[in-house]
Scaffold this motif. Structure first.
Motif, PDB file in Angstrom:
ATOM      1  N   SER A 138     -35.624 -13.724  41.598  1.00 38.73           N
ATOM      2  CA  SER A 138     -35.808 -13.375  43.010  1.00 38.73           C
ATOM      3  C   SER A 138     -36.512 -12.031  43.146  1.00 38.73           C
ATOM      4  CB  SER A 138     -34.455 -13.303  43.724  1.00 38.73           C
ATOM      5  OG  SER A 138     -33.710 -12.183  43.266  1.00 38.73           O
ATOM      6  N   ARG A 139     -37.148 -11.840  44.290  1.00 42.69           N
ATOM      7  CA  ARG A 139     -37.802 -10.565  44.568  1.00 42.69           C
ATOM      8  C   ARG A 139     -36.773  -9.443  44.608  1.00 42.69           C
ATOM      9  NH1 ARG A 139     -38.360  -6.748  48.055  1.00 42.69           N
ATOM     10  NH2 ARG A 139     -40.371  -5.663  48.349  1.00 42.69           N
ATOM     11  N   ASP A 140     -35.597  -9.701  45.181  1.00 47.90           N
ATOM     12  CA  ASP A 140     -34.584  -8.653  45.305  1.00 47.90           C
ATOM     13  C   ASP A 140     -34.178  -8.113  43.934  1.00 47.90           C
ATOM     14  OD1 ASP A 140     -32.604  -7.212  47.123  1.00 47.90           O
ATOM     15  OD2 ASP A 140     -31.250  -8.143  45.666  1.00 47.90           O
ATOM     16  N   GLU A 141     -33.979  -9.010  42.966  1.00 42.95           N
ATOM     17  CA  GLU A 141     -33.628  -8.560  41.616  1.00 42.95           C
ATOM     18  C   GLU A 141     -34.738  -7.693  41.017  1.00 42.95           C
ATOM     19  OE1 GLU A 141     -31.250 -11.789  39.177  1.00 42.95           O
ATOM     20  OE2 GLU A 141     -32.838 -12.748  40.351  1.00 42.95           O
ATOM     21  N   ARG A 169     -45.608 -11.596  41.682  1.00 42.93           N
ATOM     22  CA  ARG A 169     -44.990 -12.920  41.685  1.00 42.93           C
ATOM     23  C   ARG A 169     -45.934 -13.899  41.009  1.00 42.93           C
ATOM     24  NH1 ARG A 169     -42.945 -16.500  46.924  1.00 42.93           N
ATOM     25  NH2 ARG A 169     -41.780 -18.049  45.701  1.00 42.93           N
ATOM     26  N   ARG A 173     -41.681 -16.815  39.900  1.00 43.98           N
ATOM     27  CA  ARG A 173     -40.851 -15.773  39.279  1.00 43.98           C
ATOM     28  C   ARG A 173     -41.425 -14.394  39.631  1.00 43.98           C
ATOM     29  NH1 ARG A 173     -40.700 -16.793  33.038  1.00 43.98           N
ATOM     30  NH2 ARG A 173     -42.965 -16.783  33.408  1.00 43.98           N
ATOM     31  N   TRP A 174     -40.604 -13.372  39.435  1.00 46.39           N
ATOM     32  CA  TRP A 174     -40.996 -12.004  39.771  1.00 46.39           C
ATOM     33  C   TRP A 174     -40.926 -11.106  38.542  1.00 46.39           C
ATOM     34  CZ3 TRP A 174     -42.553 -10.599  44.728  1.00 46.39           C
ATOM     35  CH2 TRP A 174     -42.344 -11.569  45.721  1.00 46.39           C
TER      36      TRP A 174
END
Length: 255
Positions: A138-141, A169, A173-174
């Motif tokens: 995730s982007r947040d991670e 991205r 995945r990020w």
């Protein structure tokens, strides 16, 4: 075109792990308080700047010079550059100011430059440089990891626009935009860098910065300023206080 006194252009250089977007909160202050042009590029291997085959302060400086090409071509004979660099960016600024490079540098302000490095610290940096890219679901991670790597945790929220430039991205995945190999840039030779320049140099640090002490900076024989109550990322914590360091080199007010 420069006037009779010339123009002063401000070059802002970010620290390891960050991007040029870290200076975004400065924009309103610079609009009011800096009459000349200002630029905040991504250092090589950071943000949108491509990686280098190997990392050194000289190679990072060369990439900045290459990026300045169109700007440098428009400089008038009296135009000058004022360099403000944070941490890694401060070392790159000193490399840019070397007399052998012949750039029209007026002054260098180095903020939060880590002077003393232990063998264990250098070994840890090499270990980080050799690690493969870490992917996040995730982007947040990824954003939270970016903030830790750049030393910006608690200074920007994970969803702040400044963070976007530090992330990529791919296929859902990020990852961090930073090239991990940049960690291996090594220990800066501050005495040699200072000896290689003829321009005024000011070294500054936040009073609470654990990475460098007043005593270490004062041993270098150049003016030192301590910013009360601030930490390693003083330029993010209190942009106005760091901008004040530029006052002696600011261009005249706009007509």
């Amino acid at each position: 075109m420069a006037d009779e006194t010339g123009n002063r252009h401000l070059l802002l250089l970010h620290g390891l792990g960050a991007t040029g977007e870290v200076w975004l909160p400065w924009a309103p202050l610079l609009e009011r308080g800096w009459a000349g042009r200002w630029l905040a590029p991504d250092l090589a291997g950071h943000g949108w700047s491509p990686p280098l085959p190997t990392y050194s302060f000289e190679a990072l400086a060369e990439r900045v010079v290459a990026g300045l090409g169109p700007v440098a071509e428009r400089l008038g004979p009296r135009d000058r550059l004022v360099l403000l660099g944070h941490s890694l960016g401060g070392v790159v600024a000193l490399a840019l100011a070397a007399r052998s490079r012949r750039l029209p540098v007026d002054a260098v302000i180095g903020l939060g430059i880590k002077v003393a490095w232990t063998p264990a610290e250098l070994g840890k940096a090499r270990e980080l440089a050799e690690r493969p890219v870490t992917w996040f679901a995730s982007r947040d991670e990824a954003a939270r990891r970016y903030l830790r790597v750049a030393g910006l945790t608690g200074l920007f929220a994970p969803d702040h626009p400044v963070v976007d430039a530090g992330l990529r991205r791919e296929d859902g995945r990020w990852r961090l935009a930073m090239d991990p190999a940049a960690f291996a840039v090594g220990k800066p030779g501050l005495p040699a860098l200072l000896a290689a320049t003829d321009v005024p140099v000011l070294l500054a640090r936040g009073e609470q910065d654990p990475m460098v002490s007043d005593a270490q900076l004062k041993e270098l024989g150049v003016p030192v300023i301590t910013l009360p109550g601030l930490g390693h990322n003083a330029h993010v914590e209190d942009p106005a206080a760091v901008l004040d360091l530029l006052a002696p080199y600011a261009p005249p007010d706009r007509p």
